[in-house]
Design a protein around this motif. Structure first.
Motif, PDB file in Angstrom:
ATOM      1  N   GLU A  50       7.336 -36.603 -17.262  1.00 15.69           N
ATOM      2  CA  GLU A  50       7.063 -37.077 -18.672  1.00 15.69           C
ATOM      3  C   GLU A  50       8.665 -36.855 -19.470  1.00 15.69           C
ATOM      4  OE1 GLU A  50       3.720 -35.769 -20.583  1.00 15.69           O
ATOM      5  OE2 GLU A  50       2.571 -36.519 -18.706  1.00 15.69           O
ATOM      6  N   ASP A  51       9.047 -35.707 -19.077  1.00 16.28           N
ATOM      7  CA  ASP A  51      10.070 -35.170 -19.938  1.00 16.28           C
ATOM      8  C   ASP A  51      10.901 -34.259 -19.055  1.00 16.28           C
ATOM      9  OD1 ASP A  51      11.849 -34.653 -22.151  1.00 16.28           O
ATOM     10  OD2 ASP A  51      10.014 -34.265 -23.620  1.00 16.28           O
ATOM     11  N   ARG A  52      11.989 -33.666 -19.659  1.00 11.54           N
ATOM     12  CA  ARG A  52      12.785 -32.578 -18.991  1.00 11.54           C
ATOM     13  C   ARG A  52      11.813 -31.364 -18.744  1.00 11.54           C
ATOM     14  NH1 ARG A  52      17.185 -30.770 -22.219  1.00 11.54           N
ATOM     15  NH2 ARG A  52      15.788 -31.353 -24.105  1.00 11.54           N
ATOM     16  N   LEU A  53      12.260 -30.498 -17.490  1.00 11.98           N
ATOM     17  CA  LEU A  53      11.423 -29.463 -17.192  1.00 11.98           C
ATOM     18  C   LEU A  53      11.902 -28.178 -17.494  1.00 11.98           C
ATOM     19  CD1 LEU A  53      10.527 -30.666 -13.613  1.00 11.98           C
ATOM     20  CD2 LEU A  53       8.865 -30.821 -15.417  1.00 11.98           C
ATOM     21  N   VAL A  54      10.922 -27.290 -17.871  1.00 10.25           N
ATOM     22  CA  VAL A  54      11.470 -25.977 -17.841  1.00 10.25           C
ATOM     23  C   VAL A  54      11.742 -25.286 -16.456  1.00 10.25           C
ATOM     24  CG1 VAL A  54      10.729 -23.683 -18.826  1.00 10.25           C
ATOM     25  CG2 VAL A  54      10.264 -25.608 -20.116  1.00 10.25           C
ATOM     26  N   PRO A  55      12.606 -24.700 -16.127  1.00  6.58           N
ATOM     27  CA  PRO A  55      12.604 -24.088 -14.718  1.00  6.58           C
ATOM     28  C   PRO A  55      11.295 -23.063 -14.512  1.00  6.58           C
ATOM     29  CG  PRO A  55      14.719 -23.876 -15.555  1.00  6.58           C
ATOM     30  CD  PRO A  55      13.892 -24.375 -16.737  1.00  6.58           C
ATOM     31  N   GLY A  56      10.596 -23.387 -13.214  1.00  6.32           N
ATOM     32  CA  GLY A  56       9.467 -22.529 -13.071  1.00  6.32           C
ATOM     33  C   GLY A  56       9.686 -21.159 -13.125  1.00  6.32           C
ATOM     34  N   MET A  57      10.858 -20.611 -12.593  1.00  6.03           N
ATOM     35  CA  MET A  57      11.091 -19.148 -12.522  1.00  6.03           C
ATOM     36  C   MET A  57      11.438 -18.649 -14.056  1.00  6.03           C
ATOM     37  SD  MET A  57      10.568 -18.463  -9.532  1.00  6.03           S
ATOM     38  CE  MET A  57      11.264 -16.690  -9.680  1.00  6.03           C
ATOM     39  N   LEU A  58      11.668 -19.521 -14.997  1.00  7.17           N
ATOM     40  CA  LEU A  58      11.918 -19.211 -16.088  1.00  7.17           C
ATOM     41  C   LEU A  58      10.438 -19.121 -16.888  1.00  7.17           C
ATOM     42  CD1 LEU A  58      13.519 -18.411 -19.062  1.00  7.17           C
ATOM     43  CD2 LEU A  58      13.852 -21.002 -19.161  1.00  7.17           C
ATOM     44  N   GLU A 105      20.453 -21.460 -21.531  1.00  8.36           N
ATOM     45  CA  GLU A 105      20.941 -20.155 -21.300  1.00  8.36           C
ATOM     46  C   GLU A 105      20.690 -19.532 -19.756  1.00  8.36           C
ATOM     47  OE1 GLU A 105      23.117 -18.405 -22.812  1.00  8.36           O
ATOM     48  OE2 GLU A 105      23.258 -19.934 -24.205  1.00  8.36           O
ATOM     49  N   TYR A 106      19.316 -19.956 -19.493  1.00  5.09           N
ATOM     50  CA  TYR A 106      18.716 -19.631 -18.161  1.00  5.09           C
ATOM     51  C   TYR A 106      19.448 -20.203 -16.895  1.00  5.09           C
ATOM     52  CZ  TYR A 106      15.827 -19.439 -13.984  1.00  5.09           C
ATOM     53  OH  TYR A 106      15.242 -19.301 -12.569  1.00  5.09           O
ATOM     54  N   SER A 107      20.136 -21.357 -17.148  1.00  2.00           N
ATOM     55  CA  SER A 107      20.953 -22.187 -16.207  1.00  2.00           C
ATOM     56  C   SER A 107      22.195 -21.424 -15.982  1.00  2.00           C
ATOM     57  CB  SER A 107      20.960 -23.614 -16.644  1.00  2.00           C
ATOM     58  OG  SER A 107      21.883 -23.843 -17.514  1.00  2.00           O
ATOM     59  N   LYS A 108      22.835 -20.827 -17.094  1.00  2.00           N
ATOM     60  CA  LYS A 108      24.016 -20.377 -17.207  1.00  2.00           C
ATOM     61  C   LYS A 108      23.922 -18.936 -16.432  1.00  2.00           C
ATOM     62  CE  LYS A 108      25.759 -21.892 -21.520  1.00  2.00           C
ATOM     63  NZ  LYS A 108      26.072 -21.147 -22.963  1.00  2.00           N
ATOM     64  N   VAL A 109      22.725 -18.227 -16.414  1.00  2.00           N
ATOM     65  CA  VAL A 109      22.729 -17.125 -15.677  1.00  2.00           C
ATOM     66  C   VAL A 109      22.003 -17.142 -14.306  1.00  2.00           C
ATOM     67  CG1 VAL A 109      21.112 -14.791 -15.546  1.00  2.00           C
ATOM     68  CG2 VAL A 109      22.080 -15.635 -17.747  1.00  2.00           C
ATOM     69  N   SER A 110      21.422 -18.178 -13.907  1.00  2.00           N
ATOM     70  CA  SER A 110      20.890 -18.441 -12.760  1.00  2.00           C
ATOM     71  C   SER A 110      21.746 -19.653 -12.015  1.00  2.00           C
ATOM     72  CB  SER A 110      19.353 -19.052 -12.815  1.00  2.00           C
ATOM     73  OG  SER A 110      19.578 -20.363 -13.172  1.00  2.00           O
ATOM     74  N   LEU A 111      22.609 -20.280 -12.550  1.00  2.00           N
ATOM     75  CA  LEU A 111      23.342 -21.234 -11.833  1.00  2.00           C
ATOM     76  C   LEU A 111      22.431 -22.365 -11.550  1.00  2.00           C
ATOM     77  CD1 LEU A 111      26.114 -19.058  -9.755  1.00  2.00           C
ATOM     78  CD2 LEU A 111      26.070 -20.098 -12.229  1.00  2.00           C
ATOM     79  N   ASP A 112      21.326 -22.557 -12.087  1.00  2.00           N
ATOM     80  CA  ASP A 112      20.499 -23.773 -11.582  1.00  2.00           C
ATOM     81  C   ASP A 112      20.854 -24.792 -12.624  1.00  2.00           C
ATOM     82  OD1 ASP A 112      18.233 -25.410 -11.302  1.00  2.00           O
ATOM     83  OD2 ASP A 112      16.603 -24.146 -11.760  1.00  2.00           O
TER      84      ASP A 112
END
Length: 169
Positions: free
Chosen positions: A72-80, A48-55
């Motif tokens: 180690e794994d997929r990252l949560v965006p720092g700004m989120l 959902e964050y990527s849809k709004v931020s286009l990240d």
């Protein structure tokens, strides 16, 4: 009329409380106390964050890419993750205007990790009928592992916390 110093001490004392969604609200007593909120970021939060931020950084969506980059794994965006700070402030002081934020990303946050966002008032200055509040901002994982460190400034229309959250002096 109260002196500026007495007013600032009274206002700073009213500013502090602690928030934890699972335990409700409790008040703390001294200047420098912290407002906290816990959050676990999910894959759907990142989507959902990527849809709004286009990240669309593949580090957030592709495990192989993240591991090739040394994670180690997929990252949560720092700004989120950093979005916890204005949420904590606004949940205690509705109508707060976020003025500035500095951020230093210290460690990665992985999907599914519990993160504790922490906001600590460091300075409050009365300005006409509002207050300029400066905060230390930090996020932790695994109890005491610092993942984000920074500072924020917000304009507060009042230092009384939302109804049911006020602290009397």
């Amino acid at each position: 009329m109260l002196s500026h110093r007495i007013l600032q001490k009274m206002l700073t004392t009213r500013l502090v409380s602690s928030f934890s969604p699972s335990f409700g609200f409790s008040s703390l007593s001294a200047c420098g106390d912290k407002l906290k909120q816990e959050r676990v970021f999910s894959s759907s939060d990142v989507l959902e964050y990527s849809k709004v931020s286009l990240d669309s950084n593949p580090l957030h969506f592709d495990l192989e890419c993240a591991q090739k980059a040394g994670f180690e794994d997929r990252l949560v965006p720092g700004m989120l993750v950093a979005s916890l700070f204005p949420r904590i402030i606004a949940s205690h002081f509705p109508g707060a205007v976020y003025v500035s934020q500095s951020l230093h990303f210290k460690l990665p946050v992985y999907i599914g990790e519990e993160i504790i966002g922490e906001v600590q008032a460091t300075n409050i200055r009365a300005m006409k009928n509002k207050y300029l509040a400066k905060f230390k901002t930090k996020c932790f994982k695994h109890g005491d592992h610092l993942v984000i460190d920074g500072e924020a400034t917000a304009i507060l229309s009042t230092l009384a916390m939302e109804q049911g959250k006020s602290i009397t002096i």
